[in-house]
Write a protein that holds these residues in place. Structure first.
Motif, PDB file in Angstrom:
ATOM      1  N   VAL A  76      -3.427   9.068 -15.995  1.00  0.00           N
ATOM      2  CA  VAL A  76      -2.316  10.147 -15.779  1.00  0.00           C
ATOM      3  C   VAL A  76      -1.018  10.147 -15.635  1.00  0.00           C
ATOM      4  O   VAL A  76      -1.177   9.199 -14.798  1.00  0.00           O
ATOM      5  CB  VAL A  76      -2.256  11.621 -16.464  1.00  0.00           C
ATOM      6  CG1 VAL A  76      -3.800  12.261 -16.568  1.00  0.00           C
ATOM      7  CG2 VAL A  76      -2.477  12.040 -14.944  1.00  0.00           C
ATOM      8  N   PRO A  77       0.311  10.175 -16.244  1.00  0.00           N
ATOM      9  CA  PRO A  77       1.790  10.249 -15.365  1.00  0.00           C
ATOM     10  C   PRO A  77       1.717  10.929 -14.305  1.00  0.00           C
ATOM     11  O   PRO A  77       0.857  11.597 -13.832  1.00  0.00           O
ATOM     12  CB  PRO A  77       2.603  11.469 -16.472  1.00  0.00           C
ATOM     13  CG  PRO A  77       1.696  11.371 -17.436  1.00  0.00           C
ATOM     14  CD  PRO A  77       0.481  10.797 -17.439  1.00  0.00           C
ATOM     15  N   GLY A  78       2.088   9.964 -13.014  1.00  0.00           N
ATOM     16  CA  GLY A  78       1.611  10.502 -11.472  1.00  0.00           C
ATOM     17  C   GLY A  78       0.512   9.458 -10.689  1.00  0.00           C
ATOM     18  O   GLY A  78       0.619   9.063  -9.684  1.00  0.00           O
ATOM     19  N   ASP A  79      -0.258   8.732 -11.470  1.00  0.00           N
ATOM     20  CA  ASP A  79      -1.613   7.977 -11.366  1.00  0.00           C
ATOM     21  C   ASP A  79      -0.931   6.329 -11.302  1.00  0.00           C
ATOM     22  O   ASP A  79       0.231   6.305 -12.012  1.00  0.00           O
ATOM     23  CB  ASP A  79      -2.897   8.080 -12.210  1.00  0.00           C
ATOM     24  CG  ASP A  79      -3.666   8.609 -11.975  1.00  0.00           C
ATOM     25  OD1 ASP A  79      -3.005  10.180 -11.712  1.00  0.00           O
ATOM     26  OD2 ASP A  79      -4.062   9.426 -13.206  1.00  0.00           O
ATOM     27  N   TRP A  80      -1.247   5.917  -9.906  1.00  0.00           N
ATOM     28  CA  TRP A  80      -0.897   4.361 -10.149  1.00  0.00           C
ATOM     29  C   TRP A  80      -1.313   3.601 -11.039  1.00  0.00           C
ATOM     30  O   TRP A  80      -0.277   2.652 -10.740  1.00  0.00           O
ATOM     31  CB  TRP A  80      -1.307   3.881  -7.887  1.00  0.00           C
ATOM     32  CG  TRP A  80      -3.308   3.675  -8.726  1.00  0.00           C
ATOM     33  CD1 TRP A  80      -4.105   4.918  -8.751  1.00  0.00           C
ATOM     34  CD2 TRP A  80      -3.900   2.753  -8.948  1.00  0.00           C
ATOM     35  NE1 TRP A  80      -5.886   4.284  -8.913  1.00  0.00           N
ATOM     36  CE2 TRP A  80      -5.459   2.959  -8.881  1.00  0.00           C
ATOM     37  CE3 TRP A  80      -2.989   1.079  -8.978  1.00  0.00           C
ATOM     38  CZ2 TRP A  80      -5.904   2.121  -9.195  1.00  0.00           C
ATOM     39  CZ3 TRP A  80      -4.273   0.206  -9.189  1.00  0.00           C
ATOM     40  CH2 TRP A  80      -5.121   0.154  -9.649  1.00  0.00           C
ATOM     41  N   TYR A 135      -3.718  14.277 -24.434  1.00  0.00           N
ATOM     42  CA  TYR A 135      -4.571  13.921 -23.314  1.00  0.00           C
ATOM     43  C   TYR A 135      -3.803  14.637 -21.978  1.00  0.00           C
ATOM     44  O   TYR A 135      -4.266  14.973 -21.124  1.00  0.00           O
ATOM     45  CB  TYR A 135      -5.812  12.825 -23.192  1.00  0.00           C
ATOM     46  CG  TYR A 135      -6.622  13.283 -22.815  1.00  0.00           C
ATOM     47  CD1 TYR A 135      -7.664  13.595 -22.036  1.00  0.00           C
ATOM     48  CD2 TYR A 135      -6.480  11.668 -21.397  1.00  0.00           C
ATOM     49  CE1 TYR A 135      -8.644  13.866 -21.046  1.00  0.00           C
ATOM     50  CE2 TYR A 135      -6.998  11.787 -20.344  1.00  0.00           C
ATOM     51  CZ  TYR A 135      -8.434  12.141 -19.834  1.00  0.00           C
ATOM     52  OH  TYR A 135      -8.311  12.348 -18.821  1.00  0.00           O
ATOM     53  N   GLU A 136      -2.612  13.249 -21.907  1.00  0.00           N
ATOM     54  CA  GLU A 136      -2.302  13.337 -20.450  1.00  0.00           C
ATOM     55  C   GLU A 136      -1.514  14.637 -20.212  1.00  0.00           C
ATOM     56  O   GLU A 136      -1.630  15.338 -19.413  1.00  0.00           O
ATOM     57  CB  GLU A 136      -1.484  12.315 -20.255  1.00  0.00           C
ATOM     58  CG  GLU A 136      -1.864  11.126 -21.224  1.00  0.00           C
ATOM     59  CD  GLU A 136      -1.045   9.786 -20.689  1.00  0.00           C
ATOM     60  OE1 GLU A 136      -1.241   8.777 -21.389  1.00  0.00           O
ATOM     61  OE2 GLU A 136       0.095  10.031 -20.778  1.00  0.00           O
ATOM     62  N   ILE A 137      -1.093  15.743 -21.392  1.00  0.00           N
ATOM     63  CA  ILE A 137      -0.345  16.782 -21.260  1.00  0.00           C
ATOM     64  C   ILE A 137      -0.963  17.716 -20.739  1.00  0.00           C
ATOM     65  O   ILE A 137      -1.176  18.824 -20.386  1.00  0.00           O
ATOM     66  CB  ILE A 137       0.524  16.819 -22.455  1.00  0.00           C
ATOM     67  CG1 ILE A 137       1.490  15.943 -22.308  1.00  0.00           C
ATOM     68  CG2 ILE A 137       1.218  18.896 -22.595  1.00  0.00           C
ATOM     69  CD1 ILE A 137       2.667  15.795 -23.539  1.00  0.00           C
ATOM     70  N   GLN A 138      -2.057  17.944 -21.837  1.00  0.00           N
ATOM     71  CA  GLN A 138      -3.935  19.174 -21.025  1.00  0.00           C
ATOM     72  C   GLN A 138      -3.951  18.869 -20.057  1.00  0.00           C
ATOM     73  O   GLN A 138      -4.340  19.081 -19.135  1.00  0.00           O
ATOM     74  CB  GLN A 138      -4.532  18.443 -22.401  1.00  0.00           C
ATOM     75  CG  GLN A 138      -6.028  20.018 -22.319  1.00  0.00           C
ATOM     76  CD  GLN A 138      -6.972  18.947 -23.063  1.00  0.00           C
ATOM     77  OE1 GLN A 138      -6.933  17.961 -23.838  1.00  0.00           O
ATOM     78  NE2 GLN A 138      -8.287  20.265 -23.552  1.00  0.00           N
ATOM     79  N   GLN A 139      -4.413  17.098 -19.089  1.00  0.00           N
ATOM     80  CA  GLN A 139      -4.777  17.320 -18.101  1.00  0.00           C
ATOM     81  C   GLN A 139      -3.778  18.153 -17.022  1.00  0.00           C
ATOM     82  O   GLN A 139      -3.401  18.204 -16.204  1.00  0.00           O
ATOM     83  CB  GLN A 139      -4.848  15.469 -17.812  1.00  0.00           C
ATOM     84  CG  GLN A 139      -6.616  14.772 -18.641  1.00  0.00           C
ATOM     85  CD  GLN A 139      -7.628  16.063 -18.333  1.00  0.00           C
ATOM     86  OE1 GLN A 139      -7.666  15.836 -17.326  1.00  0.00           O
ATOM     87  NE2 GLN A 139      -8.377  16.496 -19.135  1.00  0.00           N
TER      88      GLN A 139
END
Lengths: 189, 343
Positions: B126-130, B164-168
Motif C-alpha cells: 500500500v502507499p507508504g510501503d517500501w 483495496y489500498e484505500i480500504q487498508q
C-alpha cells in the motif's frame, strides 16, 4: 647408549642458529640444514612414492621451495622441522594428485644384473622394502602419513603432530593403529 | 596442537609411543622391552616392526650424485631465488579499479536482489510501503504490454487495487488526497477505454463492483478522516460519473435499428437493442426472445406507415423482453460478486 641410524645420518646441531644464518644467505648454515634434512626428507618422499625417479624429482622440488620460502620463515609456533615436512607433505600430495590425473607409468630399471657376486642380502632387503611399501600403501591415509613421517623421516611424535596439524595424542593413536594393522597384514602373508 | 575433540590414546598406544620414542633416542629394543615387562608380550613384536620399518626406509639412500647435485642447486638458489619476489602492485590504478569493480558488482547484485524482492513482495503493498513503487511499476508494465480486452481488464484490476489500498489505509486513518485522486484516475481511465471499446458484461460487473466498493470505502474514509471530506466527495462524484459513462458506452447501433424506426418507435426500441449486448451472460431464455422479437416489429412498422395501433402492439411486444432483460442483467450484476473486487 648408542647412536641411532638417524643420529648417525644427521647429528644434533643448533637448528635455530643455522636457520637464522641461512636466512642471511650463509652457505655453511645452508649446507648444515641440507645435510640434516636431506636424508629424512628423501626417506619420507621415497616411502610415499613408488618410483625413485619420482622421489628425486619431488625431493628436489621440496628443497627448492624451502630455499624460496626460507626468508619468510619465522620462529612462531611451528618448529623449522615441522615447517620443512609440511612443505614436503604438500609436495608429495600434489605429486600424487598429478600422477592420478596423468596416469602412472611403468619405470624402467636402470640397473643391470650382475651374476658374478652374491646379492642375496640385497635381494632380501629389496623385498623387505617392497613389502613394507606395499603394506603401508594399504593403510588409511592418516596412518600412512604418520608411519612415513615417524619411521621414514624419523620425526618425533611432536614433530609429526606439528607437520600434520594434529595433536600428539592423535598421532600416538594413529601410530598404534597402523602398527597393529601392519602386524595383522604381515601375519596373513 | 590442542583440539576440543582430542582424546587420550589408549594405554597400549601410549606405551608404544613412549617405547618407540626411547628407541628413537638410541636405546636398544631389548633395553626398552625390559622397561615394560608387563607389556613385553605384545610390545616386542610391535617395536620390532617399527624397527624394521625404519631399517627398510633407511636402507634405500639417495644416490650420492643426486644428493650432491641437489645440494649445489640448493645453494645456488639461495643466491639467486628461483621465484622472484612478487612485484608490488601499482599503488593506485589496480586497487582502485578492483574496488570500483567490486563495488559495482556488489551494488548491481544488491540492486538486482532488491528489485526481485520488491516485485515479489509488492502484491499487497500500500502507499507508504517500501515496495509500493515496485507494485506501480509492475502495473505500468502490465498495462503497456497489454492490448484490447486484456488492457481493460488490467485497468479494472488496477482500480480494484486502488480501492483495496484505500480500504487498508482507511483502517489506519492514513488515506491521503493523492490516494483518492489515484483511484479517481484509474476509474476515469476505464471510462476512456470504454469509449474506444465497450465493456463486456464481466467487465461491467467488475466496474460496478469497483464503484460500489469505492463508495463504501470513501464514505468510511470520510468518517474517519473528516479533513478529507471535500476531496472524498468530489472523487466519489467523479468516480460515479466515470462509471456511468463507461457503462453507458454502447456499440454503434446496427443498420436495421436506425433506419426502420419512427420517432416514437426508436424511443421504445433503442433500449431493446442494448439488451442484445447484455444478454450474453444470462441464460438462453433471455437471448432467444430478443433475437426473434426485435426484427419483427421493425418490419411491421416500416410496412404500415402511420397507424399507432400497429406500432403500439409492436412496442408492447418488444418491451417486455427488453425490460426483463435489463432487469435480469442488473440484478445479476449486483448479485454476483465481481471477480477480483476484493483483492
Amino acid at each position: 647408549m648408542e647412536d641411532s641410524a638417524l643420529e648417525r645420518l644427521a647429528p644434533e646441531f643448533d637448528e635455530h642458529a643455522a636457520v637464522v644464518a641461512a636466512q642471511r644467505g650463509d652457505h655453511a648454515a645452508l649446507s648444515e640444514l641440507y645435510a640434516h634434512y636431506f636424508p629424512r626428507v628423501y626417506r619420507y618422499v621415497g616411502a610415499r612414492l613408488a618410483s625413485s625417479h619420482d622421489a628425486e624429482d619431488v625431493t628436489e622440488e621440496i628443497f627448492l621451495k624451502i630455499i624460496d620460502n626460507l626468508p619468510a620463515y619465522q620462529f612462531r609456533g611451528l618448529p623449522f622441522g615441522a615447517w620443512v615436512f609440511r612443505i614436503a607433505r604438500n609436495e608429495v600430495v600434489s605429486h600424487v594428485r598429478r600422477q592420478k590425473v596423468r596416469g602412472t607409468t611403468t619405470q624402467l630399471s636402470e640397473t643391470i644384473a650382475d651374476d658374478t657376486a652374491d646379492h642375496t642380502h640385497e635381494v632380501e632387503m629389496q623385498l623387505t622394502i617392497a613389502m613394507v611399501r606395499t603394506l603401508t600403501e594399504r593403510l588409511p591415509d592418516a596412518q600412512r602419513e604418520v608411519i612415513t613421517l615417524r619411521f621414514g623421516a624419523g620425526l618425533s611424535v611432536a614433530e609429526t603432530a606439528q607437520a600434520l596439524k594434529k595433536s600428539e595424542n592423535n598421532v600416538k593413536v594413529l601410530q598404534h593403529k597402523a602398527i597393529a594393522r601392519l602386524q595383522q597384514m604381515v601375519q596373513r602373508l | 596442537m590442542i583440539s576440543l575433540f582430542d582424546r587420550k590414546p589408549g594405554p597400549r598406544a601410549a606405551i608404544l609411543a613412549e617405547a618407540r620414542s626411547l628407541m628413537d633416542d638410541g636405546l636398544t629394543l631389548d633395553f626398552v622391552i625390559d622397561l615394560f615387562p608387563e607389556d613385553a608380550e605384545w610390545l616386542r613384536p610391535a617395536l620390532a616392526l617399527t624397527a624394521s620399518l625404519t631399517d627398510s626406509y633407511t636402507a634405500e639412500p639417495a644416490s650420492f650424485f643426486f644428493e650432491a647435485e641437489l645440494k649445489a642447486k640448493f645453494l645456488a638458489a639461495a643466491d639467486n631465488p628461483r621465484v622472484p619476489a612478487p612485484a608490488a602492485p601499482p599503488a593506485t590504478a589496480f586497487p582502485f579499479k578492483t574496488a570500483v569493480t567490486t563495488l559495482t558488482l556488489a551494488s548491481a547484485a544488491a540492486a538486482a536482489g532488491v528489485v526481485t524482492l520488491g516485485f515479489v513482495t509488492a502484491g499487497g503493498a500500500v502507499p507508504g510501503d517500501w515496495n509500493y513503487s515496485f507494485k506501480l511499476a509492475g502495473e505500468r508494465l502490465q498495462y503497456a504490454l497489454s492490448r484490447g480486452d486484456q488492457r481493460v481488464n488490467i485497468q479494472i484490476g488496477q482500480a480494484e487495487a486502488r480501492v483495496y489500498e484505500i480500504q487498508q489505509l482507511s483502517q489506519k486513518g492514513d488515506v491521503s488526497t493523492s490516494d483518492i485522486s489515484r483511484l479517481q484516475d484509474e476509474v476515469q481511465a476505464i471510462a476512456s477505454l470504454a469509449q474506444a471499446k465497450p465493456l463486456d458484461d464481466v467487465q461491467k460487473a467488475r466496474l460496478q463492483g469497483v464503484a460500489q466498493t469505492s463508495q463504501v470505502v470513501l464514505n468510511d474514509t470520510k468518517a474517519k478522516q473528516p479533513s478529507l471530506g471535500e476531496p472524498v466527495v468530489a472523487a466519489g462524484e467523479a468516480i460515479h460519473a466515470a462509471v456511468v459513462m463507461a457503462l453507458a458506452a454502447t456499440p454503434v447501433p446496427t443498420a436495421t435499428a436506425t433506419t426502420t424506426t419512427t420517432a416514437s418507435a426508436t424511443a421504445t426500441l433503442t433500449p431493446a437493442t442494448t439488451p442484445s449486448v447484455t444478454t450474453t451472460p444470462t441464460p438462453t431464455e433471455t437471448t432467444a426472445p430478443t433475437k426473434t422479437a426485435t426484427p419483427e416489429p421493425t418490419a411491421t412498422a416500416t410496412e404500415t406507415p402511420p397507424p399507432s395501433a400497429t406500432a403500439a402492439p409492436s412496442s408492447s411486444a418488444t418491451a417486455p423482453p427488453s425490460a426483463a432483460a435489463t432487469e435480469s442483467t442488473e440484478s445479476q450484476a449486483t448479485a454476483t460478486p465481481p471477480p477480483g473486487a476484493a483483492p
